[in-house]
Write an enzyme that holds these catalytic residues in place. Sequence first.
Site, mmCIF file in Angstrom:
data_model
loop_
_atom_site.group_PDB
_atom_site.id
_atom_site.type_symbol
_atom_site.label_atom_id
_atom_site.label_comp_id
_atom_site.label_asym_id
_atom_site.label_seq_id
_atom_site.Cartn_x
_atom_site.Cartn_y
_atom_site.Cartn_z
ATOM 1 N N ARG A 92 -19.449 11.379 13.011
ATOM 2 C CA ARG A 92 -19.494 10.014 12.477
ATOM 3 C C ARG A 92 -19.847 8.969 13.533
ATOM 4 O O ARG A 92 -20.656 8.074 13.287
ATOM 5 C CB ARG A 92 -18.120 9.640 11.930
ATOM 6 C CG ARG A 92 -17.944 9.908 10.492
ATOM 7 C CD ARG A 92 -16.634 9.298 10.038
ATOM 8 N NE ARG A 92 -16.385 9.671 8.656
ATOM 9 C CZ ARG A 92 -15.403 9.170 7.931
ATOM 10 N NH1 ARG A 92 -14.567 8.296 8.446
ATOM 11 N NH2 ARG A 92 -15.235 9.547 6.684
ATOM 12 N N ARG B 132 -9.249 8.953 14.522
ATOM 13 C CA ARG B 132 -8.491 9.526 13.400
ATOM 14 C C ARG B 132 -9.301 10.623 12.721
ATOM 15 O O ARG B 132 -10.472 10.436 12.401
ATOM 16 C CB ARG B 132 -8.176 8.421 12.392
ATOM 17 C CG ARG B 132 -7.473 8.880 11.147
ATOM 18 C CD ARG B 132 -7.465 7.764 10.134
ATOM 19 N NE ARG B 132 -8.804 7.387 9.746
ATOM 20 C CZ ARG B 132 -9.258 7.383 8.484
ATOM 21 N NH1 ARG B 132 -8.463 7.695 7.495
ATOM 22 N NH2 ARG B 132 -10.491 7.015 8.213
ATOM 23 N N HIS C 18 -17.190 3.313 9.965
ATOM 24 C CA HIS C 18 -17.829 4.266 9.057
ATOM 25 C C HIS C 18 -19.336 4.093 9.222
ATOM 26 O O HIS C 18 -19.826 2.962 9.258
ATOM 27 C CB HIS C 18 -17.410 3.987 7.605
ATOM 28 C CG HIS C 18 -17.759 5.118 6.681
ATOM 29 N ND1 HIS C 18 -19.035 5.354 6.245
ATOM 30 C CD2 HIS C 18 -17.000 6.097 6.160
ATOM 31 C CE1 HIS C 18 -19.049 6.437 5.472
ATOM 32 N NE2 HIS C 18 -17.805 6.905 5.412
ATOM 33 N N GLY D 97 0.858 -1.181 0.000
ATOM 34 C CA GLY D 97 0.000 0.000 0.000
ATOM 35 C C GLY D 97 0.893 1.230 0.000
ATOM 36 O O GLY D 97 2.104 1.137 -0.283
ATOM 37 N N HIS E 115 -13.795 0.366 9.731
ATOM 38 C CA HIS E 115 -13.204 1.138 8.637
ATOM 39 C C HIS E 115 -11.711 1.393 8.838
ATOM 40 O O HIS E 115 -10.939 1.328 7.891
ATOM 41 C CB HIS E 115 -13.957 2.474 8.560
ATOM 42 C CG HIS E 115 -13.611 3.304 7.379
ATOM 43 N ND1 HIS E 115 -13.694 2.834 6.085
ATOM 44 C CD2 HIS E 115 -13.197 4.599 7.273
ATOM 45 C CE1 HIS E 115 -13.343 3.788 5.247
ATOM 46 N NE2 HIS E 115 -13.027 4.860 5.935
ATOM 47 N N GLN F 6 -10.821 7.120 -1.014
ATOM 48 C CA GLN F 6 -11.592 7.995 -1.904
ATOM 49 C C GLN F 6 -11.293 9.461 -1.644
ATOM 50 O O GLN F 6 -10.867 10.198 -2.526
ATOM 51 C CB GLN F 6 -13.087 7.741 -1.706
ATOM 52 C CG GLN F 6 -13.512 6.327 -2.049
ATOM 53 C CD GLN F 6 -14.985 6.077 -1.792
ATOM 54 O OE1 GLN F 6 -15.689 6.924 -1.246
ATOM 55 N NE2 GLN F 6 -15.468 4.914 -2.184
ATOM 56 N N GLU G 41 -13.314 18.558 4.531
ATOM 57 C CA GLU G 41 -14.018 17.388 5.081
ATOM 58 C C GLU G 41 -14.433 17.639 6.518
ATOM 59 O O GLU G 41 -13.919 18.554 7.172
ATOM 60 C CB GLU G 41 -13.111 16.157 5.005
ATOM 61 C CG GLU G 41 -12.930 15.657 3.594
ATOM 62 C CD GLU G 41 -12.219 14.316 3.529
ATOM 63 O OE1 GLU G 41 -11.639 13.901 4.538
ATOM 64 O OE2 GLU G 41 -12.250 13.707 2.455
#
Length: 527
Positions: A277, A372, A231, A16, A337, A49, A115
């Site tokens: 969230r 996070r 998520h 990654g 997530h 994303q 965001e």
Amino acid sequence: MSRTTERDPVIVVGSGIAGSLLALEAAAHGPVVLVTEGALGEGSTQRAQGGMAAAIDEHDTIADHVADTLAAGAGLCDEAAVRLICEDGPRQVAALLARGVDFDRADGRLRLAREGAHSAARVVHAGGDATGAHIVAALSAALRADPRIDLAEGERALEVLVRDGRAVGLRTLGRDGRGHSRSARAVVLATGGMGHLYSRTTNPPGATADGPALAGRAGAALADLELVQFHPTALAVGESPLALVSEAVRGEGGVLRDAAGRRFMPDEHPMAELGPRDVVARAIARHAAALGADVTIDLRHLDPGEVHARFPTVAALCAAHGLDLARDLIPVTPAAHYGVGGALTDMAGRTTLPGLYAVGECAATGAHGANRLASNGLLEAAVLATAAARALGESDAKWPMTSLPNVSPVAPPEPAGDGGAVRRAVQETMWRGVGVERDATGLAEASRALEALPEGTDPATDNLLMIGRLTAAAAAARTESRGAHFRADFPDPDPAQARRIAWVGGLPVALPPAPARRDRALALEAA
Ligand SMILES: Cc1cc2nc3c(=O)[nH]c(=O)nc-3n(C[C@H](O)[C@H](O)[C@H](O)COP(=O)(O)OP(=O)(O)OC[C@H]3O[C@@H](n4cnc5c(N)ncnc54)[C@H](O)[C@@H]3O)c2cc1C
């Protein structure tokens, strides 16, 4: 395994963003072998994303990025680690551009998205919502073009080899069923997340907590395992990995309804569907459990043409399951997530075992605290990979000494076959008892169920079982609610518990509050 020499390679596990960047940068100092389980570049990075956060706008500051990260981290951040990732952000964006990552631009300048929980527009992205795929494409091409890097694709890391209290090599299993043991000057784990601890996750199939499990068995300390981010809205159809139904869908007016058709979020939070969230995730989980059926997102009151034009990716994902985003009720669920926890490291990726490094999502640096901040995941991985590559070029004398006792390595269980049934039992148990909302009774039941499951099926299932047991124990040990960790029986934060919990040889160790820590040193104290 014999004593290693300077001519032995650095072995990196995972391709990654963390493993790829580290391999590319470490190659300047000597030979590198990159071992990766599937095809090159497979992993969570590929699926990212939103993008990567960095304070590069003229109206933004590093101090604001630090402040937002600390606020999200809810009192558990290591402030020095936060400063480092935020200060290094602009340089990391420039370095990725130089490596050919074509971040989106408008009028010749980088486009920056804003965001949730960021006080400024500071998220660079590529191909709209295909940021991770663009990063992986550029880094994988660079890896293939670099003759100093030996690529071992389709090889699974099974065990870090330890001799005289030092990591000296890696044992792997190839796709062809053949085993390999290689000596290494240093071993770097970059194996990504642990989402498949849970029956519902957005993570790719390889996210089976391999890095933390390998590090733990080698004798290194783990940390922050109770901190799993869920998520709130993954598409609740098909098998994991579940597709994301992004926050923007709620931002454009999508409302959440329970199975009886009732809109419930206005009763849960003043910002209704746009609340934090974790609040939205918990409300969805509770309402789904109460009626025994998934919650849905409803966009039927919006113009169908506009919905399809605004969300082509989500609409296509829904269509693949026979759903029309604009005309149907779309079932959604919280899903595991991001694993904040992992192998305890300093900000050069050094674990507590000399010769063993961990970078990316499988590392626990303290930069994310208890939660996070969105788009800080890719950033931390890039910063840590670069710093670890530099540290690999330095002498071992800089290895931080800890006051932790040395723990002898343990060999992984001998694999005896298919662990499918055990894996599903781990995932269901974790979802029910160690999920979005926890309490003492559920955690005790989960621990008992996990203890009763057999080891020695397949290596990935053994890793999930080991880290699942520790995660349940960590969630039971934190008798408060903080960041991503919510205890229904202790719904408030407890200032006395504003300390990170590490795990050494399966036992808990409280880390001193971050400000007390000396520069770079992993000064730890027994609980
Ligand atoms: C759907 C989704 C969207 C996301 N969006 C964002 C976002 O917009 N911004 C953000 O900052 N973060 C985002 N995240 C989180 C972020 O993508 C990850 O935290 C980050 O990409 C992790 O990078 P990594 O290099 O540590 O791990 P990965 O990219 O997961 O790579 C791990 C590698 O290790 C390999 N591997 C694993 N186990 C073994 C083994 N035993 N042997 C050999 N190889 C092994 C895997 O095959 C893989 O190549 C998202 C995550 C998901 C799942």
